[in-house]
Design a protein around this motif. Structure first.
Motif, PDB file in Angstrom:
ATOM      1  N   GLU A 118       0.818  -1.220   0.000  1.00  0.00           N
ATOM      2  CA  GLU A 118       0.000   0.000   0.000  1.00  0.00           C
ATOM      3  C   GLU A 118       0.850   1.268   0.000  1.00  0.00           C
ATOM      4  O   GLU A 118       0.549   2.217  -0.724  1.00  0.00           O
ATOM      5  CB  GLU A 118      -0.952  -0.007   1.197  1.00  0.00           C
ATOM      6  N   THR A 119       1.906   1.291   0.817  1.00  0.00           N
ATOM      7  CA  THR A 119       2.756   2.493   0.829  1.00  0.00           C
ATOM      8  C   THR A 119       3.501   2.632  -0.494  1.00  0.00           C
ATOM      9  O   THR A 119       3.717   3.743  -0.975  1.00  0.00           O
ATOM     10  CB  THR A 119       3.746   2.486   2.010  1.00  0.00           C
ATOM     11  N   LEU A 164       2.354   1.694  -3.453  1.00  0.00           N
ATOM     12  CA  LEU A 164       1.387   2.238  -4.409  1.00  0.00           C
ATOM     13  C   LEU A 164       1.173   3.732  -4.197  1.00  0.00           C
ATOM     14  O   LEU A 164       1.105   4.511  -5.154  1.00  0.00           O
ATOM     15  CB  LEU A 164       0.056   1.489  -4.293  1.00  0.00           C
ATOM     16  N   TYR A 165       1.081   4.133  -2.936  1.00  0.00           N
ATOM     17  CA  TYR A 165       0.899   5.550  -2.621  1.00  0.00           C
ATOM     18  C   TYR A 165       2.118   6.354  -3.089  1.00  0.00           C
ATOM     19  O   TYR A 165       1.977   7.429  -3.683  1.00  0.00           O
ATOM     20  CB  TYR A 165       0.686   5.734  -1.123  1.00  0.00           C
ATOM     21  N   LEU A 166       3.307   5.827  -2.835  1.00  0.00           N
ATOM     22  CA  LEU A 166       4.518   6.546  -3.222  1.00  0.00           C
ATOM     23  C   LEU A 166       4.687   6.632  -4.736  1.00  0.00           C
ATOM     24  O   LEU A 166       5.366   7.535  -5.229  1.00  0.00           O
ATOM     25  CB  LEU A 166       5.748   5.897  -2.584  1.00  0.00           C
ATOM     26  N   ASP A 167       4.059   5.716  -5.466  1.00  0.00           N
ATOM     27  CA  ASP A 167       4.088   5.812  -6.933  1.00  0.00           C
ATOM     28  C   ASP A 167       3.459   7.118  -7.410  1.00  0.00           C
ATOM     29  O   ASP A 167       3.877   7.681  -8.419  1.00  0.00           O
ATOM     30  CB  ASP A 167       3.344   4.632  -7.569  1.00  0.00           C
ATOM     31  N   THR A 168       2.442   7.580  -6.699  1.00  0.00           N
ATOM     32  CA  THR A 168       1.744   8.804  -7.108  1.00  0.00           C
ATOM     33  C   THR A 168       2.099  10.013  -6.244  1.00  0.00           C
ATOM     34  O   THR A 168       1.725  11.128  -6.574  1.00  0.00           O
ATOM     35  CB  THR A 168       0.219   8.594  -7.059  1.00  0.00           C
ATOM     36  N   HIS A 169       2.799   9.777  -5.133  1.00  0.00           N
ATOM     37  CA  HIS A 169       3.205  10.864  -4.228  1.00  0.00           C
ATOM     38  C   HIS A 169       4.673  10.684  -3.837  1.00  0.00           C
ATOM     39  O   HIS A 169       4.999  10.491  -2.659  1.00  0.00           O
ATOM     40  CB  HIS A 169       2.337  10.874  -2.970  1.00  0.00           C
ATOM     41  N   ASP A 174       6.387  12.616  -0.753  1.00  0.00           N
ATOM     42  CA  ASP A 174       5.818  12.534   0.590  1.00  0.00           C
ATOM     43  C   ASP A 174       6.829  11.846   1.518  1.00  0.00           C
ATOM     44  O   ASP A 174       6.928  10.625   1.567  1.00  0.00           O
ATOM     45  CB  ASP A 174       4.498  11.761   0.566  1.00  0.00           C
ATOM     46  N   ALA A 212       5.443   9.348   4.181  1.00  0.00           N
ATOM     47  CA  ALA A 212       5.093   8.044   3.619  1.00  0.00           C
ATOM     48  C   ALA A 212       6.355   7.228   3.314  1.00  0.00           C
ATOM     49  O   ALA A 212       6.384   6.018   3.532  1.00  0.00           O
ATOM     50  CB  ALA A 212       4.256   8.215   2.355  1.00  0.00           C
ATOM     51  N   HIS A 216       7.247   3.661   4.872  1.00  0.00           N
ATOM     52  CA  HIS A 216       7.594   2.524   4.021  1.00  0.00           C
ATOM     53  C   HIS A 216       8.937   1.919   4.435  1.00  0.00           C
ATOM     54  O   HIS A 216       9.071   0.692   4.539  1.00  0.00           O
ATOM     55  CB  HIS A 216       7.634   2.953   2.554  1.00  0.00           C
TER      56      HIS A 216
END
Length: 88
Positions: free
Chosen positions: A21-22, A24-29, A32, A35, A39
């Motif tokens: 999940e982190t 995937l989030y870091l792929d778009t942010h 951050d 995050a 991770h």
């Protein structure tokens, strides 16, 4: 499967979920920093849990197998575990 072994597998799966999940989030942010720290913290935790598990119960992945005889053939495979039966 022993309760402790099942608990370690469950912890590995939980931490692995956080890593996916982190990631995937870091792929778009990617900027951050909070995050990224999260991770990295969970990545280290995963490595520690994996090391503990493999020291006690044998390899989880084919890349971890370096000792003969192959321990994984004598035990339930991680995906064969019924966690409902492991808890008291």
């Amino acid at each position: 499967m022993k309760n402790n072994q099942a608990e370690l597998l469950e912890q590995l799966m939980e931490v692995g979920f956080v890593l996916v999940e982190t990631n995937l989030y870091l792929d778009t942010h990617p900027d951050d920093e909070r995050a990224l720290r999260l991770h990295n913290t969970f990545s280290q935790k995963y490595k520690e849990l994996e090391c503990i598990y493999e020291a006690q119960y044998g390899p989880l992945k084919f890349t971890s197998m370096s000792v003969l005889p192959w321990q994984y053939v004598d035990e339930p495979w991680p995906w064969d575990v019924d966690f409902g039966k492991c808890r008291c």
